[in-house]
Design an enzyme around this catalytic site. Structure first.
Site, short mmCIF file in Angstrom:
data_model
loop_
_atom_site.label_atom_id
_atom_site.label_comp_id
_atom_site.label_asym_id
_atom_site.label_seq_id
_atom_site.Cartn_x
_atom_site.Cartn_y
_atom_site.Cartn_z
N GLU A 147 12.18 23.25 -16.62
CA GLU A 147 11.05 23.99 -16.07
C GLU A 147 11.26 25.50 -16.18
O GLU A 147 10.34 26.24 -16.53
CB GLU A 147 10.83 23.63 -14.59
N HIS B 183 17.33 24.82 -16.33
CA HIS B 183 16.52 23.61 -16.21
C HIS B 183 15.31 23.70 -17.14
O HIS B 183 14.85 24.80 -17.48
CB HIS B 183 16.04 23.41 -14.78
N CYS C 30 13.39 25.17 -9.20
CA CYS C 30 12.29 25.21 -10.16
C CYS C 30 10.95 25.35 -9.45
O CYS C 30 10.07 26.08 -9.92
CB CYS C 30 12.31 23.96 -11.04
N CYS D 4 13.07 20.41 -8.95
CA CYS D 4 13.98 20.67 -7.84
C CYS D 4 13.48 21.89 -7.07
O CYS D 4 12.55 22.57 -7.52
CB CYS D 4 15.39 20.92 -8.38
#
Length: 148
Positions: free
Chosen positions: A59, A57, A90, A87
């Protein structure tokens, strides 16, 4: 206008540039930048398809890049700008990195951390939401509309 809002918008536009790169690669268009002492030290976007890695992801990519720049695992003086609410995975990474602030654009009622675990962030981490929210949300909607 409040100068910090102008800064937040500037940095969120940088995150949106990253999200557009993800969009162009067929990745879910989420982008992130990490700022430390007024300087962008990391830029990233989703790479889950490119790397065939569900943890890639924006992040997580940004956290790793920023920690490499700083030479340590803590981001205590840093701000993460991300186009969509992180999410839970993260948010957990942001907890462990002890990031000082998270600024995000669009909320994510289906997969955002605040839906599942609103208290997961480090107690000293502050959160600002809704910065360029409409632009961030529109990019996501356009991506999924195109996929359907």
């Amino acid at each position: 206008m409040n100068p910090s809002i102008l800064n937040d918008e500037y940095y969120m536009r940088q995150a949106l540039n990253e999200a557009r790169q993800a969009f162009d690669k067929g990745e879910v268009p989420i982008g992130a930048v990490i700022v430390c002492q007024g300087r962008i030290i990391a830029r990233a976007h989703n790479l889950t398809e490119t790397l065939n890695d569900v943890t890639a992801h924006a992040e997580m990519q940004a956290i790793t890049a920023a920690e490499n720049v700083l030479g340590g695992k803590y981001l205590t003086g840093c701000t993460l700008y991300v186009t969509v609410e992180p999410c839970p995975m993260c948010a957990g990474g942001l907890l462990w990195s002890q990031v000082a602030q998270i600024v995000y654009g669009a909320g994510d009622i289906k997969k955002g951390y605040s839906t599942f675990s609103p208290s997961i962030l480090h107690p000293k981490t502050t959160v600002v939401s809704g910065v360029l929210e409409e632009e961030c949300a529109t990019l996501m909607k356009d991506f999924f509309r195109q996929k359907r």
